[in-house]
Design an enzyme around this catalytic site. Sequence first.
Site, mmCIF file in Angstrom:
data_model
loop_
_atom_site.group_PDB
_atom_site.id
_atom_site.type_symbol
_atom_site.label_atom_id
_atom_site.label_comp_id
_atom_site.label_asym_id
_atom_site.label_seq_id
_atom_site.Cartn_x
_atom_site.Cartn_y
_atom_site.Cartn_z
ATOM 1 N N ASP A 1 0.718 -1.213 0.048
ATOM 2 C CA ASP A 1 -0.044 0.007 0.094
ATOM 3 C C ASP A 1 0.910 1.172 0.099
ATOM 4 O O ASP A 1 2.028 1.307 0.489
ATOM 5 C CB ASP A 1 -1.211 0.009 1.328
ATOM 6 C CG ASP A 1 -0.339 -0.216 2.514
ATOM 7 O OD1 ASP A 1 0.801 -0.859 2.534
ATOM 8 O OD2 ASP A 1 -0.674 0.616 3.531
ATOM 9 N N ARG B 1 17.617 -7.125 14.892
ATOM 10 C CA ARG B 1 17.424 -7.160 16.197
ATOM 11 C C ARG B 1 16.322 -8.376 16.728
ATOM 12 O O ARG B 1 15.438 -8.394 16.177
ATOM 13 C CB ARG B 1 16.526 -5.655 16.770
ATOM 14 C CG ARG B 1 16.428 -5.369 18.250
ATOM 15 C CD ARG B 1 15.657 -4.126 18.334
ATOM 16 N NE ARG B 1 15.442 -4.033 19.985
ATOM 17 C CZ ARG B 1 16.209 -3.591 20.775
ATOM 18 N NH1 ARG B 1 17.419 -3.349 20.542
ATOM 19 N NH2 ARG B 1 15.878 -3.857 22.042
ATOM 20 N N HIS C 1 7.618 8.792 4.608
ATOM 21 C CA HIS C 1 6.527 9.384 4.873
ATOM 22 C C HIS C 1 6.866 10.799 4.593
ATOM 23 O O HIS C 1 5.911 11.668 5.101
ATOM 24 C CB HIS C 1 5.916 9.203 6.106
ATOM 25 C CG HIS C 1 5.285 7.619 6.530
ATOM 26 N ND1 HIS C 1 4.328 7.592 7.600
ATOM 27 C CD2 HIS C 1 5.713 6.424 5.931
ATOM 28 C CE1 HIS C 1 4.058 6.146 7.597
ATOM 29 N NE2 HIS C 1 4.899 5.631 6.803
ATOM 30 N N GLU D 1 -0.639 -1.802 5.266
ATOM 31 C CA GLU D 1 0.237 -1.879 6.360
ATOM 32 C C GLU D 1 0.050 -0.666 7.236
ATOM 33 O O GLU D 1 0.203 -0.660 8.369
ATOM 34 C CB GLU D 1 1.744 -2.189 5.834
ATOM 35 C CG GLU D 1 2.550 -2.277 7.217
ATOM 36 C CD GLU D 1 2.984 -1.076 7.909
ATOM 37 O OE1 GLU D 1 2.806 -1.250 9.233
ATOM 38 O OE2 GLU D 1 2.876 -0.011 7.193
ATOM 39 N N GLU D 2 -0.300 0.466 6.286
ATOM 40 C CA GLU D 2 -0.235 1.635 6.932
ATOM 41 C C GLU D 2 -1.307 2.074 7.950
ATOM 42 O O GLU D 2 -2.363 2.898 7.635
ATOM 43 C CB GLU D 2 0.038 2.881 5.976
ATOM 44 C CG GLU D 2 1.271 2.716 5.135
ATOM 45 C CD GLU D 2 2.646 3.205 5.889
ATOM 46 O OE1 GLU D 2 2.376 3.367 6.861
ATOM 47 O OE2 GLU D 2 3.508 3.278 5.188
HETATM 48 ZN ZN LIG Z 1 4.978 3.665 6.405
HETATM 49 ZN ZN LIG Z 2 6.505 1.086 5.518
#
Ligand SMILES: [Zn+2]
Ligand SMILES: [Zn+2]
Length: 391
Positions: free
Chosen positions: A79, A176, A363, A136-137
């Site tokens: 997305d 991580r 972003h 996902e956002e």
């Molecule tokens: Zn993002």
């Molecule tokens: Zn992302």
Amino acid sequence: MTYLRDALVSRVGEFIDLRRDIHRHPELAFEEHRTSDLVAAKLEAWGYAVHRGLGGTGVVGTLTRGQGQRRLGLRADMDALPIQEATGVEWSSLKSGVMHACGHDGHTAMLLAAAKSIAQDVAFNGTLNLIFQPAEEGGGGAVRMMADGLFEHHPCDAVFAMHNMPGTPVGHFVFRDGSAMASSDYITIRVHGTGGHGAMPHHAADPVVAAASIVMALQTIVSRNVDPLDTAVVTVGALHAGQANNVIPALATLEISVRSLNPAVRGLLEQRIKALVAAQAESFGVTAEIDWRAGYCVLVNSLTETNIARQVALDLVGPERVTLQGPALTGSEDFAFMLEQIPGSYLLIGNGDADSAGACMVHNPGYDFNDDNIATGAAYWMALVERFLAH
Ligand SMILES: [Zn+2]
Ligand SMILES: [Zn+2]
């Protein structure tokens, strides 16, 4: 394993073009129809069994070889974001107000580049599931795919996902184990009092004073209740009440954002916020209504699978290009929900450091995925498949 990367470099042009094509046609959460069609058509052409419709626009491509029982899941997100692009690149978004500002176009292209080469060149033993996820956002596309039976239809022994990271050199991998990204919850508190004349406060129950006291009381949760060695954030981002200096309003509203890096701390924050708000309201003779909206959970990378993922990177690019244990991030990521059910690891690949174009943060309207990552990222996925589904 450098042969994997070398093999890809000669054919990666196709996937740079593909990445730029997806970039020109960004689609918001759950609207990834064109991208989903494109992914499904490619996977089918390369011999994958394709399952569509999970989470709406989600796509899973499955390839089984040999008699092996091991099952691996690799996930990419598809997305875009509601941002007006300002990169000025030739392949800029053709859709006003929508752009791939988080590099999910690149994640999709890297996994597709790997998919083609794996189907043609990689010997493995077991089942490979390539998971292309919508939304996902903030939309929770991972949860929607799981609710539609993602892991019942396509069981996985481990799942992995890769995200680009501006500020880190291209081709550099960051790992991580343990808690790696924050949980994120959203809370609205409505404090209901009794309005009245500003000159006669004794006839009213003032929600403004109660709300102010709640804001101050909330500050004690991180400083007095959370272990100093744990991470937690409680932010009151909005406080709305009243319109005139001589009117006591009947309502005050607070908007709160809560983050943590540990499921136990997340639980503690919820318990303390609810208790404090209720007690504060009672002490002022008002009532408080709490609307708690659970966002993404803490992303926890399992140790065994993270060690496998680390070793693949060490073999592929060498120790000078691998950070074995990077810092935790206070951002959130819905791959966390997949990792709640199945062990695995979320890893980062550098998008470019300091002075390069790839350093612009995700972003941001000036951000663009770095195409130099496609060969390296795809080679990484191929090497992981060889390692995890070794024959
Ligand atoms: Zn993002
Ligand atoms: Zn992302």
